[in-house]
Scaffold this active site. Structure first.
Site, PDB file in Angstrom:
ATOM      1  N   ASP A  68       0.854  -1.193   0.000  1.00  0.00           N
ATOM      2  CA  ASP A  68       0.000   0.000   0.000  1.00  0.00           C
ATOM      3  C   ASP A  68       0.892   1.245   0.000  1.00  0.00           C
ATOM      4  O   ASP A  68       1.919   1.295   0.685  1.00  0.00           O
ATOM      5  CB  ASP A  68      -0.899  -0.008   1.240  1.00  0.00           C
ATOM      6  N   HIS A 119     -10.343  -5.118  -3.320  1.00  0.00           N
ATOM      7  CA  HIS A 119      -9.002  -5.436  -2.823  1.00  0.00           C
ATOM      8  C   HIS A 119      -9.084  -5.807  -1.357  1.00  0.00           C
ATOM      9  O   HIS A 119      -9.957  -5.327  -0.639  1.00  0.00           O
ATOM     10  CB  HIS A 119      -8.053  -4.244  -3.016  1.00  0.00           C
TER      11      HIS A 119
END
Ligand code: 5GP
Ligand code: ZN
Length: 112
Positions: free
Chosen positions: A31, A99
């Protein structure tokens, strides 16, 4: 693929990402704004908006994403970890391409 989707662009390699895993169906990458020491996302290559738009045809894909979480978490050195799938705006979803967040490392995560 969806033209304006940031994760479709990552899947296609048009936006750079720090990948930790890739196969024909899914990709996993760190991320960009990690909330813990280790924080990555498991993303199907196919554009699916959210968990709420999944049906039985996505069962195998969802199972694959779930089973990849402990495997990749272990590879990233995590002993324990948390998974999270934000769904819809009210669920905190910002990128509308399904996700799964996997994160952990460092201190024990808070209950909420
Ligand atoms: P959501 O709130 O939709 O569940 O989470 C979206 C996540 O995607 C956020 O944690 C955000 O930091 C991450 N993200 C957004 N844009 C990018 C990007 O371009 N690259 C990477 N690696 N992560 C991104
Ligand atoms: Zn997409």
């Amino acid at each position: 693929m969806s033209a304006d989707c940031i994760f479709c662009k990552i899947v296609q390699g048009d936006i750079p990402s720090k990948n930790i895993y890739e196969d024909d169906d899914v990709i996993a990458f760190h991320d960009i704004h990690p909330i813990t020491k280790v924080h990555f996302l498991i993303v199907p290559k196919q554009h699916v908006e959210s968990l709420a738009s999944c049906s039985s045809q996505h069962q195998t894909l969802l199972g694959k994403m779930l089973l990849l979480a402990p495997e990749l978490a272990k590879q990233q050195g995590l002993v324990g970890f948390r998974t999270m799938i934000n769904t819809g705006r009210e669920g905190g979803q910002e990128v509308f391409h399904i996700h799964m967040h996997v994160f952990g490392g460092g201190d024990t995560l808070p209950r909420t």
